[in-house]
Design a protein around this motif. Structure first.
Motif, short mmCIF file in Angstrom:
data_model
loop_
_atom_site.label_atom_id
_atom_site.label_comp_id
_atom_site.label_asym_id
_atom_site.label_seq_id
_atom_site.Cartn_x
_atom_site.Cartn_y
_atom_site.Cartn_z
N ILE A 103 0.86 -1.18 0.00
CA ILE A 103 0.00 0.00 0.00
C ILE A 103 0.90 1.23 0.00
CG2 ILE A 103 -1.91 -1.14 1.17
CD1 ILE A 103 -1.07 0.35 3.73
N PRO A 104 0.46 2.32 -0.63
CA PRO A 104 1.23 3.57 -0.60
C PRO A 104 0.96 4.32 0.70
CG PRO A 104 -0.72 3.89 -1.90
CD PRO A 104 -0.74 2.45 -1.47
N ALA A 105 1.73 5.35 0.93
CA ALA A 105 1.56 6.15 2.14
C ALA A 105 0.15 6.70 2.23
CB ALA A 105 2.59 7.28 2.16
N ALA A 106 -0.46 7.06 1.11
CA ALA A 106 -1.79 7.65 1.11
C ALA A 106 -2.87 6.69 1.59
CB ALA A 106 -2.14 8.15 -0.30
N HIS A 107 -2.57 5.38 1.58
CA HIS A 107 -3.59 4.40 1.93
C HIS A 107 -3.53 3.97 3.40
CE1 HIS A 107 -6.12 0.82 1.78
NE2 HIS A 107 -6.51 1.18 0.58
N ARG A 108 -2.55 4.42 4.14
CA ARG A 108 -2.40 3.92 5.52
C ARG A 108 -3.63 4.22 6.38
NH1 ARG A 108 2.28 1.87 7.63
NH2 ARG A 108 1.64 2.51 9.72
N GLU A 109 -4.15 5.41 6.30
CA GLU A 109 -5.33 5.74 7.11
C GLU A 109 -6.54 4.94 6.64
OE1 GLU A 109 -5.42 7.44 9.87
OE2 GLU A 109 -3.24 7.69 9.69
N GLU A 110 -6.66 4.75 5.33
CA GLU A 110 -7.76 3.95 4.80
C GLU A 110 -7.66 2.51 5.30
OE1 GLU A 110 -10.29 5.00 2.85
OE2 GLU A 110 -9.57 7.06 2.96
N TYR A 111 -6.44 2.00 5.32
CA TYR A 111 -6.21 0.63 5.78
C TYR A 111 -6.65 0.47 7.22
CZ TYR A 111 -3.75 -3.85 6.24
OH TYR A 111 -3.44 -5.18 6.43
N ASN A 112 -6.29 1.42 8.05
CA ASN A 112 -6.63 1.35 9.47
C ASN A 112 -8.13 1.42 9.71
OD1 ASN A 112 -3.94 1.15 10.14
ND2 ASN A 112 -3.68 3.35 10.48
N SER A 113 -8.85 1.98 8.76
CA SER A 113 -10.30 2.08 8.91
C SER A 113 -11.02 0.84 8.39
CB SER A 113 -10.83 3.32 8.18
OG SER A 113 -10.69 3.16 6.77
N GLY A 114 -10.26 -0.12 7.85
CA GLY A 114 -10.85 -1.37 7.39
C GLY A 114 -11.07 -1.48 5.90
N GLY B 84 -3.70 3.59 -5.19
CA GLY B 84 -2.34 3.21 -5.57
C GLY B 84 -1.83 1.95 -4.94
N ALA B 85 -2.67 1.25 -4.16
CA ALA B 85 -2.27 -0.03 -3.57
C ALA B 85 -2.34 -1.14 -4.63
CB ALA B 85 -3.19 -0.37 -2.40
N ILE B 86 -1.59 -2.22 -4.37
CA ILE B 86 -1.63 -3.40 -5.24
C ILE B 86 -1.88 -4.61 -4.34
CG2 ILE B 86 -0.43 -4.80 -6.96
CD1 ILE B 86 1.42 -2.43 -7.48
N GLY B 87 -2.98 -5.32 -4.58
CA GLY B 87 -3.35 -6.45 -3.76
C GLY B 87 -3.48 -7.74 -4.56
N TYR B 88 -2.75 -8.76 -4.14
CA TYR B 88 -2.76 -10.08 -4.78
C TYR B 88 -3.61 -10.99 -3.89
CZ TYR B 88 -0.55 -14.52 -6.43
OH TYR B 88 -0.29 -15.77 -6.92
N ARG B 89 -4.69 -11.52 -4.44
CA ARG B 89 -5.65 -12.29 -3.66
C ARG B 89 -5.44 -13.79 -3.87
NH1 ARG B 89 -12.21 -11.16 -3.74
NH2 ARG B 89 -12.71 -12.32 -1.83
N GLY B 90 -5.83 -14.57 -2.87
CA GLY B 90 -5.59 -16.01 -2.92
C GLY B 90 -6.31 -16.75 -4.02
N ASN B 91 -7.34 -16.15 -4.60
CA ASN B 91 -8.05 -16.82 -5.70
C ASN B 91 -7.39 -16.58 -7.06
OD1 ASN B 91 -8.70 -14.16 -6.21
ND2 ASN B 91 -10.92 -14.42 -6.05
#
Length: 202
Positions: free
Chosen positions: A34-45, A52-59
């Motif tokens: 996650i980029p710096a801009a997403h840290r607060e969003e991440y903490n909120s769930g 700008g985040a990149i997420g690789y999912r198990g499926n």
């Protein structure tokens, strides 16, 4: 996410995530950065796949968006789950991410294009997000912890560079005696910090 950020000047970094051996066969959360801009969003769930985040999912899907709206970008990637080792290389200067599983890269981090490229950011943070019980994992950041070799030209996530990487030591030696002195000069270049430097002695 990790506490320490990966800065654009840190160079390309490698780490692994060992998915919990007792977890689900398909990891339902997201691994990636996650980029710096997403840290607060991440903490909120919020899922780590926007701003700008990149997420690789198990499926076997990859999600990433440079806006606040989630978007699935790739399908057909190797799925992962309990006991799998997921590998990552990030290029923080160019917001590029390479992924692999159990020793096999989906895209070659040495010679190939990145699996995905997001928008540039001031810093990136590796993250592990589980959405179901058993979705946890262990982030490995040091060579002694890795199951697979660090790709050439890449450094381990946990490597901390010394403030002074390379220094010069010069010695002047007196040979013989008397009014006419013989002088020899020795110059040594010493490489420290695990970087790709040449050591020179003359």
């Amino acid at each position: 996410p990790t506490d320490r950020a990966i800065q654009p000047t840190d160079g390309r970094r490698y780490w692994e995530v060992l998915c919990a051996p007792g977890g689900a066969a398909a990891f339902d959360g997201y691994l990636g950065v996650i980029p710096a801009a997403h840290r607060e969003e991440y903490n909120s769930g919020t899922n780590p796949i926007t701003l700008g985040a990149i997420g690789y999912r198990g499926n076997g899907t990859l999600w990433s968006s440079n806006t606040a709206t989630a978007a699935q970008q790739l399908t057909g990637l190797p799925p992962f789950g309990a006991g799998d080792v997921v590998m990552f290389v990030v290029d923080p200067a160019a917001a590029r991410l390479w992924i692999g599983r159990n020793g096999i890269w989906r895209d070659d981090p040495v010679t190939g294009a990145a699996t995905w490229t997001a928008a540039p950011a001031a810093a990136f943070y590796p993250q592990i997000q589980g959405r179901n019980p058993g979705d946890g994992g262990t982030l490995r950041s040091l060579p002694s912890q890795f199951s697979y070799p660090v790709p050439p030209g890449v450094q381990a996530l946990g490597l901390e560079e010394p403030d002074l990487r390379v220094f010069e030591a010069a010695a002047f030696l007196e040979i013989g005696a008397g009014p006419r002195l013989s002088i020899a000069r020795a110059a040594l270049w010493i490489s420290q910090g695990g970087g790709r430097h040449l050591s020179l002695a003359d």
